[in-house]
Design a protein around this motif. Sequence first.
Motif, PDB file in Angstrom:
ATOM      1  N   UNK A 127       0.934  -1.099   0.005  1.00  9.55           N
ATOM      2  CA  UNK A 127      -0.063   0.136  -0.061  1.00  9.55           C
ATOM      3  C   UNK A 127       0.783   1.286   0.168  1.00  9.55           C
ATOM      4  N   UNK A 128       2.104   1.255   0.548  1.00 13.52           N
ATOM      5  CA  UNK A 128       2.910   2.205   0.997  1.00 13.52           C
ATOM      6  C   UNK A 128       3.470   2.646  -0.634  1.00 13.52           C
ATOM      7  N   UNK A 129       3.975   1.534  -1.287  1.00  9.92           N
ATOM      8  CA  UNK A 129       4.241   1.762  -2.644  1.00  9.92           C
ATOM      9  C   UNK A 129       3.275   2.340  -3.481  1.00  9.92           C
ATOM     10  N   UNK A 130       2.178   2.108  -3.422  1.00  7.76           N
ATOM     11  CA  UNK A 130       1.052   2.562  -4.237  1.00  7.76           C
ATOM     12  C   UNK A 130       0.848   3.991  -4.034  1.00  7.76           C
ATOM     13  N   UNK A 131       0.701   4.614  -2.779  1.00  7.92           N
ATOM     14  CA  UNK A 131       0.630   5.772  -2.384  1.00  7.92           C
ATOM     15  C   UNK A 131       1.867   6.737  -2.659  1.00  7.92           C
ATOM     16  N   UNK A 132       3.080   6.148  -2.822  1.00  6.30           N
ATOM     17  CA  UNK A 132       4.089   6.874  -3.085  1.00  6.30           C
ATOM     18  C   UNK A 132       4.374   7.126  -4.518  1.00  6.30           C
ATOM     19  N   UNK A 133       3.766   6.099  -5.361  1.00  7.38           N
ATOM     20  CA  UNK A 133       3.668   6.158  -6.961  1.00  7.38           C
ATOM     21  C   UNK A 133       2.700   7.294  -7.172  1.00  7.38           C
ATOM     22  N   UNK A 134       1.534   7.430  -6.443  1.00  5.72           N
ATOM     23  CA  UNK A 134       0.697   8.428  -6.800  1.00  5.72           C
ATOM     24  C   UNK A 134       1.242   9.649  -6.566  1.00  5.72           C
ATOM     25  N   UNK A 135       2.017   9.781  -5.395  1.00  6.17           N
ATOM     26  CA  UNK A 135       2.602  11.026  -5.276  1.00  6.17           C
ATOM     27  C   UNK A 135       3.272  11.454  -6.015  1.00  6.17           C
ATOM     28  N   UNK A 136       4.236  10.608  -6.658  1.00 10.24           N
ATOM     29  CA  UNK A 136       5.540  10.754  -7.676  1.00 10.24           C
ATOM     30  C   UNK A 136       4.751  11.033  -9.222  1.00 10.24           C
ATOM     31  N   UNK A 137       3.575  10.779  -9.314  1.00 12.15           N
ATOM     32  CA  UNK A 137       2.721  10.975 -10.526  1.00 12.15           C
ATOM     33  C   UNK A 137       2.629  12.279 -10.853  1.00 12.15           C
ATOM     34  N   UNK A 138       2.287  13.035  -9.638  1.00 10.15           N
ATOM     35  CA  UNK A 138       1.838  14.442  -9.660  1.00 10.15           C
ATOM     36  C   UNK A 138       0.165  14.592  -9.674  1.00 10.15           C
ATOM     37  N   UNK A 139      -0.490  13.506  -9.622  1.00 12.43           N
ATOM     38  CA  UNK A 139      -2.032  13.509  -9.890  1.00 12.43           C
ATOM     39  C   UNK A 139      -2.682  14.361  -8.807  1.00 12.43           C
ATOM     40  N   UNK A 140      -3.528  14.943  -9.215  1.00 14.70           N
ATOM     41  CA  UNK A 140      -4.519  16.058  -8.670  1.00 14.70           C
ATOM     42  C   UNK A 140      -5.975  15.661  -9.125  1.00 14.70           C
ATOM     43  N   UNK A 141      -6.972  16.075  -8.177  1.00 13.64           N
ATOM     44  CA  UNK A 141      -8.294  15.831  -8.679  1.00 13.64           C
ATOM     45  C   UNK A 141      -8.442  16.573 -10.263  1.00 13.64           C
ATOM     46  N   UNK A 142      -8.999  15.767 -11.014  1.00 15.11           N
ATOM     47  CA  UNK A 142      -9.149  16.213 -12.508  1.00 15.11           C
ATOM     48  C   UNK A 142     -10.473  16.698 -12.852  1.00 15.11           C
ATOM     49  N   UNK A 143     -11.223  16.651 -11.728  1.00 14.90           N
ATOM     50  CA  UNK A 143     -12.527  17.228 -12.393  1.00 14.90           C
ATOM     51  C   UNK A 143     -12.703  18.714 -11.791  1.00 14.90           C
ATOM     52  N   UNK A 144     -11.494  19.466 -11.367  1.00 13.90           N
ATOM     53  CA  UNK A 144     -11.547  20.680 -11.358  1.00 13.90           C
ATOM     54  C   UNK A 144     -11.001  21.241  -9.981  1.00 13.90           C
TER      55      UNK A 144
END
Length: 445
Positions: A127-144
């Motif tokens: 789970x920690x790897x997943x959260x770190x990957x999402x953090x590294x992706x720069x993803x933010x809520x794309x609905x606005x």
Amino acid sequence: MAQSSSLLGRLGFVKTPGAPAPHRKNTAECETVTMPVPKTVTIVMSMHIGAPCKPCVKPKDQVYVGTLIGDSDAFMSAKIHSSVSGTVKKIDTVLMPNGSTAQAVVIDTDGEQTIDPNIKPPVINSREDFIEAVKNSGLVGLGGAGFPAHIKLNPAPDVLAKVDTLCINGAECEPYNTADYREFLENYDNVIYGITEVLKVLEAKRAIIGIESNKPEAIKLMTEKTKEYDNISVQVLPARYPQGAEKVLIHTLTGREVPPGKLPADVGVVVMNVASAGFLGGYLKDGIPLTTKRVTIDGSAIANPQNVKVCVGTSIKDIIDFCGGYKGTPYKLISGGPMMGMALVTDNFPVLKQNNAFLAFDEKDAKSLEPTACIRCGRCVNACPMNLMPTKLEDAVNARNVDGLKEFGVLNCMECGCCAFVCPANRKLVQAMRIGKSILRNAGK
């Protein structure tokens, strides 16, 4: 709910929340086209809720697609990456649409779009790897909203234990906008993959994909593509604005109500925009951070409305020129939809991660009607999805009545604009709500 909700109940008031905003999905059948890489991009260091990033590159640095160019040590922030390959021209300061300023990295592109050699798909073993990957992706809520995704997907353990439902927001209830609709049709495989991976990390029992009834092709496609998944379902939403608002969506899909001051996870729900799920599904496969965005370009002043995939940081003017330019004189330019979007004073502003539409209107469609006296018809009360009483709140704003603003729940207003849309007197109710929130904040309430 605000105190006004119980008052309405005592009065026996029957509500039909929301507004019958016209759909005007003119570009729904316009397959997304990719815009050529512009000569220059300006990548703003504040494209998310929370602390802005600081540039981690300097002029004359060589960058590639996916190179980290902005970061922050703050808890609430999101990494920013180059959307192009080229050379950093300068670190600039830009004026944001809300009047604040932010740093930006200006990059002269080389047209090659070379991927950063350090990029590779993330390795997920925990789970920690997943959260770190999402953090590294720069993803933010794309609905606005632009809320950092790695924070949303990582609630506190006691809250996470309550989460049993993932709601995918595919309502796209704003008039004109069709970028999310095209996400379903053009990227459904990554959408589904992203959903399955988020379900695993949340250990949630089910995912519900909510799509408004005015998008039958998306409903049909996603129903067909998810039929083999016992824990993913598609639910048809009423095509009534603001069906895509987070709290409204949750209530429609699950019957649960998010109390004032609480988050969806507090009632066992996590909400993701369909484009966020689609990006995440692709990122887990190829490791390329959030560097491009699909945006709808429409409005009566646009020569050739369409959906366009662009590099983050591309000038709005360049995108509109790609769409044939203006058809006559534009009198209003909006970032987002016409209900909750923000008016821009210039098209010389870059695309941010969370942008999903730019609309330009001619004089006829942009005309603003002068407000007249409130006739006490109650339409704003009936339309408010948060069960507020906008007329009472407007009176409290005009009187600078701090206690009244608090009593009638101004902080619960989502600024959806339903009240102003249905008002026959053209009262500036949304502006009043914003002023009311400012009054409360300044009063320390």
